[in-house]
Design an enzyme around this catalytic site. Structure first.
Site, PDB file in Angstrom:
ATOM      1  N   LYS A  36       4.321 -24.427  25.584  1.00 33.29           N
ATOM      2  CA  LYS A  36       5.402 -23.708  24.890  1.00 33.29           C
ATOM      3  C   LYS A  36       6.784 -23.954  25.484  1.00 33.29           C
ATOM      4  CE  LYS A  36       4.548 -19.384  27.363  1.00 33.29           C
ATOM      5  NZ  LYS A  36       3.695 -18.192  27.362  1.00 33.29           N
ATOM      6  N   ARG A 131       0.903  -5.782  28.883  1.00 36.53           N
ATOM      7  CA  ARG A 131       1.425  -6.541  27.761  1.00 36.53           C
ATOM      8  C   ARG A 131       0.275  -6.570  26.755  1.00 36.53           C
ATOM      9  NH1 ARG A 131       3.858 -12.698  27.789  1.00 36.53           N
ATOM     10  NH2 ARG A 131       1.713 -13.173  27.254  1.00 36.53           N
TER      11      ARG A 131
HETATM   12  C1  LIG Z   1       2.954 -18.344  28.470  1.00 39.41           C
HETATM   13  C2  LIG Z   1       1.530 -17.980  28.607  1.00 39.41           C
HETATM   14  C3  LIG Z   1       0.719 -18.686  29.501  1.00 39.41           C
HETATM   15  C4  LIG Z   1       1.261 -19.740  30.447  1.00 39.41           C
HETATM   16  O1  LIG Z   1       2.084 -19.127  31.389  1.00 39.41           O
HETATM   17  P1  LIG Z   1       2.700 -19.948  32.636  1.00 39.41           P
HETATM   18  O2  LIG Z   1       3.282 -18.910  33.504  1.00 39.41           O
HETATM   19  O3  LIG Z   1       3.715 -20.874  32.062  1.00 39.41           O
HETATM   20  O4  LIG Z   1       1.566 -20.675  33.263  1.00 39.41           O
HETATM   21  C5  LIG Z   1      -0.626 -18.369  29.539  1.00 39.41           C
HETATM   22  N1  LIG Z   1      -1.141 -17.415  28.743  1.00 39.41           N
HETATM   23  C6  LIG Z   1      -0.389 -16.717  27.861  1.00 39.41           C
HETATM   24  C7  LIG Z   1      -1.032 -15.682  27.002  1.00 39.41           C
HETATM   25  C8  LIG Z   1       0.968 -16.976  27.779  1.00 39.41           C
HETATM   26  O5  LIG Z   1       1.715 -16.264  26.920  1.00 39.41           O
END
Ligand SMILES: *Cc1c(COP(=O)(O)O)cnc(C)c1O
Length: 374
Positions: A36, A131
């Protein structure tokens, strides 16, 4: 070369991903590469796959669709609970989605039946960060309802910590997730393929001596891209923290008094000016701003300090020489600055493959999401 630009070093991303894949494989943990922050940039996605990540994931269906269009070959997971308004697109392009609402899963089931596809579901459990996630007490009920739905297969369970309240993944909450996996399997006489323990905040936990229990997957974005864990933002040993470099161009350079003159009210971003008087300074303006980066998230080269930024001007002060008009300054970025730079249509994305550097045209254009609004 275009400016401002974000230079993306694929060899460093490959190194980081492959190190993490190898180290976690020793614990029986597979890696989902989270795209992302790079808007699902195809070159980065393919690099993660070449380095051995098992799955790819993104929080935006638009990014998954664009990776599919570009022929990225990997199982893809939507890691944000699908919007009801997007369920048809989700089952069409994503193989799996992370879910917390039974009504969404019902609608995914209906949409999947329509196009005769099977959609994988991972149920997210709330374990303290507050969350997303189903409360643990409700989990068995949601599992039962999910198992009854046609064209839906329950792939597993997962949790996400640290993102909202900084709650650390630890032996206790990871054991709780393992126990929930065991409970589901015993209650429904099924086998869960995936127990996904978290994100880059799980790196310290995962690489420690503590046994992983049932956790057999982590979803990693920032640790692959920026080479750091995210609880304390410490570099991970042997990883590169400089796979991304932001370059901006000087459009004004002058010696100016550091002390403002006149009546002080709010700045462009609602702050009240508190400039210190350091006498005359060598001040330069770079053609970049808050629309493109988070100025607090930039690391400037030695001898240069970021002082302030408005939407389109960033002010730096140089200790030694006045920066020449038209010269370029290179910065390292944190996650917040990287997100903005990747998302800004004004920042060119330049891919470095070994020694060769090529501009990536697709993402120099405004983000395709906005196209249909114009
Ligand atoms: C963004 C996200 C991740 C990845 O997070 P990082 O800190 O970039 O490794 C993993 N799981 C979910 C649900 C996320 O929203």
């Amino acid at each position: 070369m275009p400016a401002p630009r974000l230079e993306i070093d694929l060899a460093k991303i490959h190194h980081n991903a492959s190190q993490l894949v190898t180290q976690f494989a020793l614990q029986g943990i597979s890696i989902t590469g989270v795209c992302k922050a790079t808007l699902g940039l195809t070159e980065v996605a393919n690099t993660m796959c070449d380095a051995g990540v098992r799955f790819l994931a993104d929080s935006h269906i638009e990014n998954i669709e664009s990776m599919r269009r570009d022929g990225v070959r990997a199982e893809m997971t939507l890691i944000r609970s699908p919007m009801l308004s997007q369920v048809a697109r989700v089952v069409a392009s994503a193989d799996v989605s992370l879910n917390t609402e039974i009504e969404v899963i019902q609608r995914l089931s209906a949409a999947a039946q329509k196009i005769d596809r099977v959609h994988g579901v991972v149920l997210m459990v709330e374990l303290g960060d507050r969350r997303e996630g189903i409360m643990p007490d409700d989990l068995l009920m949601v599992v039962g309802e999910t198992l009854r739905l046609p064209n839906i297969v329950l792939k597993g369970i997962g949790t996400n910590l640290a993102c909202r309240n900084g709650i650390s993944p630890d032996v206790k909450n990871m054991a709780e997730l393992s126990a929930l996996a065991d409970l589901i399997e015993a209650t429904f006489e099924i086998k869960l393929d995936l127990v996904s323990g978290g994100n880059s905040a799980n790196v310290d936990w995962g690489l420690s001596e503590s046994p992983p229990g049932r956790i057999n997957n982590l979803r990693l974005g920032e640790s692959i891209l920026l080479g750091c864990e995210t609880l304390h933002r410490q570099p991970i040993p042997d990883l590169f923290t400089d796979a991304f470099t932001l370059v901006a161009e000087v459009i004004e350079s002058n010696i100016k008094p550091s002390k403002p003159e006149g009546v002080c009210a709010q700045t462009a971003f609602g702050e009240v000016g508190v400039a210190l008087d350091c006498g005359l300074v060598m001040q330069s303006i770079l053609a970049i701003g808050r629309q493109d980066i988070d100025p607090e998230g930039l690391v400037a080269p030695t001898g240069i300090e970021v002082m302030a930024a408005s939407s389109d001007h960033m002010i730096v002060v140089s200790e030694t020489d006045c920066l020449a008009l038209g010269s370029e300054v290179a910065f390292q970025l944190n996650y917040s600055a990287l997100l903005l730079a990747m998302t800004s249509p004004f920042v060119a994305k330049v891919i470095k493959k070994g020694q060769t550097v090529s501009a990536c045209s697709a993402h120099n254009k405004p983000y395709p999401l906005y196209k249909h609004l114009i």
